[in-house]
Design a protein around this motif. Sequence first.
Motif, PDB file in Angstrom:
ATOM      1  N   LEU A 248     -20.888  82.793 103.428  1.00 33.86           N
ATOM      2  CA  LEU A 248     -21.428  84.109 103.150  1.00 33.86           C
ATOM      3  C   LEU A 248     -21.521  84.286 101.644  1.00 33.86           C
ATOM      4  O   LEU A 248     -20.730  83.694 100.896  1.00 33.86           O
ATOM      5  N   ALA A 249     -22.498  85.056 101.205  1.00 31.59           N
ATOM      6  CA  ALA A 249     -22.612  85.425  99.799  1.00 31.59           C
ATOM      7  C   ALA A 249     -22.879  86.916  99.715  1.00 31.59           C
ATOM      8  O   ALA A 249     -23.807  87.424 100.347  1.00 31.59           O
ATOM      9  N   VAL A 250     -22.057  87.628  98.964  1.00 28.91           N
ATOM     10  CA  VAL A 250     -22.190  89.067  98.791  1.00 28.91           C
ATOM     11  C   VAL A 250     -22.618  89.335  97.357  1.00 28.91           C
ATOM     12  O   VAL A 250     -21.889  88.982  96.417  1.00 28.91           O
ATOM     13  N   ALA A 251     -23.801  89.910  97.182  1.00 25.38           N
ATOM     14  CA  ALA A 251     -24.346  90.158  95.843  1.00 25.38           C
ATOM     15  C   ALA A 251     -24.362  88.855  95.037  1.00 25.38           C
ATOM     16  O   ALA A 251     -23.971  88.822  93.864  1.00 25.38           O
ATOM     17  N   ASP A 252     -24.778  87.767  95.684  1.00 27.04           N
ATOM     18  CA  ASP A 252     -24.885  86.441  95.081  1.00 27.04           C
ATOM     19  C   ASP A 252     -23.528  85.840  94.709  1.00 27.04           C
ATOM     20  O   ASP A 252     -23.472  84.877  93.940  1.00 27.04           O
ATOM     21  N   GLN A 253     -22.424  86.387  95.233  1.00 28.58           N
ATOM     22  CA  GLN A 253     -21.094  85.836  94.985  1.00 28.58           C
ATOM     23  C   GLN A 253     -20.625  85.147  96.265  1.00 28.58           C
ATOM     24  O   GLN A 253     -20.474  85.793  97.304  1.00 28.58           O
ATOM     25  N   PRO A 254     -20.390  83.820  96.236  1.00 28.43           N
ATOM     26  CA  PRO A 254     -20.057  83.085  97.464  1.00 28.43           C
ATOM     27  C   PRO A 254     -18.662  83.400  97.992  1.00 28.43           C
ATOM     28  O   PRO A 254     -17.716  83.572  97.227  1.00 28.43           O
ATOM     29  N   VAL A 255     -18.572  83.457  99.320  1.00 29.57           N
ATOM     30  CA  VAL A 255     -17.301  83.628 100.019  1.00 29.57           C
ATOM     31  C   VAL A 255     -17.102  82.393 100.894  1.00 29.57           C
ATOM     32  O   VAL A 255     -17.986  82.020 101.671  1.00 29.57           O
ATOM     33  N   ALA A 256     -15.939  81.749 100.772  1.00 26.25           N
ATOM     34  CA  ALA A 256     -15.703  80.482 101.464  1.00 26.25           C
ATOM     35  C   ALA A 256     -14.453  80.552 102.322  1.00 26.25           C
ATOM     36  O   ALA A 256     -13.487  81.252 101.998  1.00 26.25           O
ATOM     37  N   LEU A 257     -14.477  79.809 103.427  1.00 22.53           N
ATOM     38  CA  LEU A 257     -13.284  79.561 104.235  1.00 22.53           C
ATOM     39  C   LEU A 257     -12.596  78.332 103.669  1.00 22.53           C
ATOM     40  O   LEU A 257     -13.234  77.307 103.428  1.00 22.53           O
ATOM     41  N   ARG A 258     -11.294  78.430 103.451  1.00 25.95           N
ATOM     42  CA  ARG A 258     -10.538  77.334 102.835  1.00 25.95           C
ATOM     43  C   ARG A 258      -9.408  76.885 103.749  1.00 25.95           C
ATOM     44  O   ARG A 258      -8.606  77.700 104.217  1.00 25.95           O
ATOM     45  N   LEU A 259      -9.356  75.576 104.023  1.00 24.83           N
ATOM     46  CA  LEU A 259      -8.274  74.954 104.760  1.00 24.83           C
ATOM     47  C   LEU A 259      -7.552  73.993 103.823  1.00 24.83           C
ATOM     48  O   LEU A 259      -8.193  73.268 103.055  1.00 24.83           O
ATOM     49  N   SER A 260      -6.233  73.966 103.878  1.00 23.42           N
ATOM     50  CA  SER A 260      -5.476  73.125 102.950  1.00 23.42           C
ATOM     51  C   SER A 260      -4.242  72.572 103.628  1.00 23.42           C
ATOM     52  O   SER A 260      -3.764  73.102 104.645  1.00 23.42           O
ATOM     53  N   GLY A 261      -3.711  71.520 103.054  1.00 23.12           N
ATOM     54  CA  GLY A 261      -2.486  70.918 103.558  1.00 23.12           C
ATOM     55  C   GLY A 261      -1.856  70.024 102.498  1.00 23.12           C
ATOM     56  O   GLY A 261      -2.540  69.580 101.564  1.00 23.12           O
ATOM     57  N   GLY A 262      -0.570  69.791 102.621  1.00 22.64           N
ATOM     58  CA  GLY A 262       0.114  68.949 101.650  1.00 22.64           C
ATOM     59  C   GLY A 262       1.429  68.421 102.184  1.00 22.64           C
ATOM     60  O   GLY A 262       1.982  68.946 103.172  1.00 22.64           O
ATOM     61  N   TYR A 263       1.924  67.372 101.530  1.00 17.56           N
ATOM     62  CA  TYR A 263       3.215  66.791 101.893  1.00 17.56           C
ATOM     63  C   TYR A 263       3.903  66.301 100.619  1.00 17.56           C
ATOM     64  O   TYR A 263       3.262  65.698  99.750  1.00 17.56           O
ATOM     65  N   VAL A 264       5.190  66.584 100.516  1.00 21.97           N
ATOM     66  CA  VAL A 264       5.980  66.224  99.342  1.00 21.97           C
ATOM     67  C   VAL A 264       7.197  65.426  99.792  1.00 21.97           C
ATOM     68  O   VAL A 264       7.856  65.784 100.778  1.00 21.97           O
ATOM     69  N   VAL A 265       7.483  64.359  99.067  1.00 22.54           N
ATOM     70  CA  VAL A 265       8.668  63.537  99.338  1.00 22.54           C
ATOM     71  C   VAL A 265       9.555  63.548  98.094  1.00 22.54           C
ATOM     72  O   VAL A 265       9.146  63.100  97.014  1.00 22.54           O
ATOM     73  N   GLY A 266      10.755  64.105  98.224  1.00 24.36           N
ATOM     74  CA  GLY A 266      11.741  64.061  97.156  1.00 24.36           C
ATOM     75  C   GLY A 266      11.354  64.782  95.887  1.00 24.36           C
ATOM     76  O   GLY A 266      11.817  64.389  94.805  1.00 24.36           O
ATOM     77  N   ASP A 267      10.561  65.861  95.986  1.00 26.33           N
ATOM     78  CA  ASP A 267      10.133  66.511  94.743  1.00 26.33           C
ATOM     79  C   ASP A 267       9.889  68.006  94.908  1.00 26.33           C
ATOM     80  O   ASP A 267       9.350  68.644  94.009  1.00 26.33           O
ATOM     81  N   ALA A 268      10.268  68.603  96.022  1.00 25.25           N
ATOM     82  CA  ALA A 268       9.974  70.014  96.266  1.00 25.25           C
ATOM     83  C   ALA A 268      11.162  70.886  95.867  1.00 25.25           C
ATOM     84  O   ALA A 268      12.285  70.690  96.352  1.00 25.25           O
ATOM     85  N   GLY A 269      10.893  71.854  94.987  1.00 18.89           N
ATOM     86  CA  GLY A 269      11.907  72.824  94.629  1.00 18.89           C
ATOM     87  C   GLY A 269      13.042  72.280  93.793  1.00 18.89           C
ATOM     88  O   GLY A 269      12.989  71.161  93.261  1.00 18.89           O
ATOM     89  N   LEU A 270      14.091  73.095  93.677  1.00 20.02           N
ATOM     90  CA  LEU A 270      15.243  72.713  92.848  1.00 20.02           C
ATOM     91  C   LEU A 270      16.034  71.558  93.446  1.00 20.02           C
ATOM     92  O   LEU A 270      16.650  70.778  92.718  1.00 20.02           O
ATOM     93  N   SER A 271      16.036  71.451  94.779  1.00 19.06           N
ATOM     94  CA  SER A 271      16.841  70.419  95.441  1.00 19.06           C
ATOM     95  C   SER A 271      16.074  69.130  95.684  1.00 19.06           C
ATOM     96  O   SER A 271      16.587  68.234  96.357  1.00 19.06           O
ATOM     97  N   ARG A 272      14.822  69.038  95.205  1.00 18.68           N
ATOM     98  CA  ARG A 272      14.011  67.820  95.351  1.00 18.68           C
ATOM     99  C   ARG A 272      13.905  67.384  96.815  1.00 18.68           C
ATOM    100  O   ARG A 272      14.033  66.203  97.147  1.00 18.68           O
TER     101      ARG A 272
END
Length: 291
Positions: A248-272
């Motif tokens: 969709l575009a409203v007043a020529d400004q695009p609107v998008a659906l976004r899907l995302s995902g991720g995985y972290v090994v030994g590096d997330a937050g203070l406790s890694r």
Amino acid sequence: MLALGLALLLASAPGAGPPSPDPCLPTDSRGEPFPTCFDPGDGWVVGTGATVRDGVGALTLHSSVRIRTGRTSRSKGTPWFTNHRLLGVDLWDGERRGWGFTAYDGLLRRHLEEGFILIPTARPVRIPFPFDVTVALRAANLERREWEGPGWTLETGRMGLLVDPLRSETGRAWLGFGPVASHTLRRAGDTTEHALSPFTSLMFDLGLESEDGLWALRASGLAGWTLGLEGGTDFRARADASLERVFLAVADQPVALRLSGGYVVGDAGLSRRDEWTLGAGLVVRAFSARW
């Protein structure tokens, strides 16, 4: 004569005229042009949605500024294709509340029409080099997770030296991989921990966009060892991907659906710790340029 009369009648009908030479800029019945192609790498991005982190849901809000230079290359020069993301802010609320801020995240790719390595001996030797060269930079990536207690994680800086075998002549496709150096601070209570990766990690960055900019795929990854200033080494790895589709575009400004995902090994937050995330939401790219 009948065919000629019909042709003249159609030509004189209201709104009739020659088709637009630009497929991304058709005209309406009044002859006014309107954009149908949008640049995913340009504009002020505002998004909202939901994220599941290790099975715990949260509402999210995102804002950043995207700036792109160098969209196509048809000359024999060596232009730069750059993607800049500035002042990125991420907020998430719920059982696991927190926020993140990234001052700068960018890719600077130099496209080489005829790449080679020069050995400046008495008789100079040129060796074919079938890659573009990319510099990946990140500065001041700060994250605060309230559920982990007092403290924060700050990646002060990251620099990757990548090669790109795709060698695309446009800014719509890239694939860079190579070594990366980084420095990270973890502050928990009164303790500060330094983690340094002096090109002991490898990273990749992939981007694929449709010609009209309605589809955009982005994936990146990082894996390697960090060295603590107090001694010892730790292995860490992370990968994330996102897919955006403008519907969709409203007043020529695009609107998008976004899907995302991720995985972290030994590096997330203070406790890694290890961690996985899945997310879905809507993204608006205000002041977005068109292809």
